[in-house]
Design an enzyme around this catalytic site. Structure first.
Site, PDB file in Angstrom:
ATOM      1  N   ASP A  60      58.352 -17.078   0.175  1.00 52.89           N
ATOM      2  CA  ASP A  60      57.117 -17.440   0.846  1.00 52.89           C
ATOM      3  C   ASP A  60      57.446 -18.386   2.003  1.00 52.89           C
ATOM      4  O   ASP A  60      58.248 -19.312   1.827  1.00 52.89           O
ATOM      5  CB  ASP A  60      56.230 -18.143  -0.191  1.00 52.89           C
ATOM      6  CG  ASP A  60      54.803 -18.292   0.241  1.00 52.89           C
ATOM      7  OD1 ASP A  60      54.022 -17.374  -0.028  1.00 52.89           O
ATOM      8  OD2 ASP A  60      54.472 -19.329   0.839  1.00 52.89           O
ATOM      9  N   ASN A  68      50.184 -20.839  11.384  1.00 53.36           N
ATOM     10  CA  ASN A  68      49.287 -19.842  11.969  1.00 53.36           C
ATOM     11  C   ASN A  68      48.083 -20.522  12.632  1.00 53.36           C
ATOM     12  O   ASN A  68      47.698 -20.163  13.749  1.00 53.36           O
ATOM     13  CB  ASN A  68      48.816 -18.896  10.865  1.00 53.36           C
ATOM     14  CG  ASN A  68      48.698 -17.475  11.315  1.00 53.36           C
ATOM     15  OD1 ASN A  68      49.301 -17.057  12.286  1.00 53.36           O
ATOM     16  ND2 ASN A  68      47.909 -16.713  10.591  1.00 53.36           N
ATOM     17  N   ASP A  77      52.441 -13.872  13.720  1.00 52.90           N
ATOM     18  CA  ASP A  77      52.996 -12.529  13.543  1.00 52.90           C
ATOM     19  C   ASP A  77      54.459 -12.482  13.965  1.00 52.90           C
ATOM     20  O   ASP A  77      55.295 -11.881  13.292  1.00 52.90           O
ATOM     21  CB  ASP A  77      52.193 -11.501  14.341  1.00 52.90           C
ATOM     22  CG  ASP A  77      50.827 -11.212  13.734  1.00 52.90           C
ATOM     23  OD1 ASP A  77      50.535 -11.690  12.623  1.00 52.90           O
ATOM     24  OD2 ASP A  77      50.046 -10.496  14.399  1.00 52.90           O
ATOM     25  N   GLU A 104      52.265 -13.932   3.953  1.00 50.54           N
ATOM     26  CA  GLU A 104      53.557 -14.528   4.322  1.00 50.54           C
ATOM     27  C   GLU A 104      54.551 -14.467   3.180  1.00 50.54           C
ATOM     28  O   GLU A 104      55.523 -15.215   3.144  1.00 50.54           O
ATOM     29  CB  GLU A 104      53.357 -15.976   4.786  1.00 50.54           C
ATOM     30  CG  GLU A 104      53.005 -16.967   3.702  1.00 50.54           C
ATOM     31  CD  GLU A 104      51.514 -17.039   3.345  1.00 50.54           C
ATOM     32  OE1 GLU A 104      51.150 -17.966   2.608  1.00 50.54           O
ATOM     33  OE2 GLU A 104      50.722 -16.183   3.791  1.00 50.54           O
TER      34      GLU A 104
END
Length: 188
Positions: A60, A68, A77, A104
């Site tokens: 993770d 983000n 992204d 993620e």
């Protein structure tokens, strides 16, 4: 006759491309969640049949929501694509598989791999992500994007399913997060 064989080849290529697209995560180009589950089921059954260990790594991106939110979805992204490349680059055997689990989160299936071997692969992933030196302006553990990883290894049994292995790898992932992130936690 030549025209028909040309159409057959074209159809075969189209079919192969559709097959590839159906098992690939569009953002990262890794295998997708559905293909991961299918392969994990197959590898679990194969390991049970031959009496070999099977390992699963769950990873993770640390503090990804902050990344983000702070840098925007395009940067998020791009970060996921680079992390995916690091996961894939750490695998060296043709049968090993890296996939995007969702969001993620990533996973790797390592057939015929004991806990020590899987821990080495997980540590290589962690190091490769760190070596990318992707700025993370809102991480509590440093200036770069990092990952936490959980590793579980099993000697699969034909009566059991692969979900117990997923649960154990996920538990180890949360153990790594609770332990300070940017680390690997594992269990046999």
């Amino acid at each position: 006759l030549g025209h028909q064989s040309s159409l057959s080849l074209e159809n075969a290529l189209l079919h192969a491309e559709l097959e590839r697209l159906s098992i690939t995560d569009r953002l990262t180009d890794l295998h997708n969640h559905g293909h991961l589950k299918k392969r994990l089921d197959e590898e679990f059954k194969r390991a049970a049949r031959f009496g070999h260990p099977l390992s699963l790594i769950m990873g993770d991106v640390d503090f990804f929501k902050r990344y983000n939110d702070g840098l925007g979805h395009q940067q998020g992204d791009a970060c996921l694509r680079r992390v995916a490349q690091a996961f894939a680059a750490a695998l060296h055997r043709p049968g090993d598989l890296a996939a995007r689990y969702g969001g993620e989160e990533f996973a790797c299936i390592l057939g015929d791999t004991d806990l020590d071997g899987a821990m080495r692969v997980a540590e290589a992933i962690r190091e490769k992500v760190g070596a990318l030196h992707m700025d993370h302006p809102d991480s509590d553990i440093g200036p770069w994007v990092t990952v936490s990883l959980g590793v579980a290894t099993a000697m699969p049994d034909r009566r059991a399913g692969f979900l117990s292995l997923v649960e154990r790898a996920d538990q180890r992932l949360y153990e790594a997060k609770r332990g300070g992130r940017n680390r690997v936690a594992g269990s046999g």
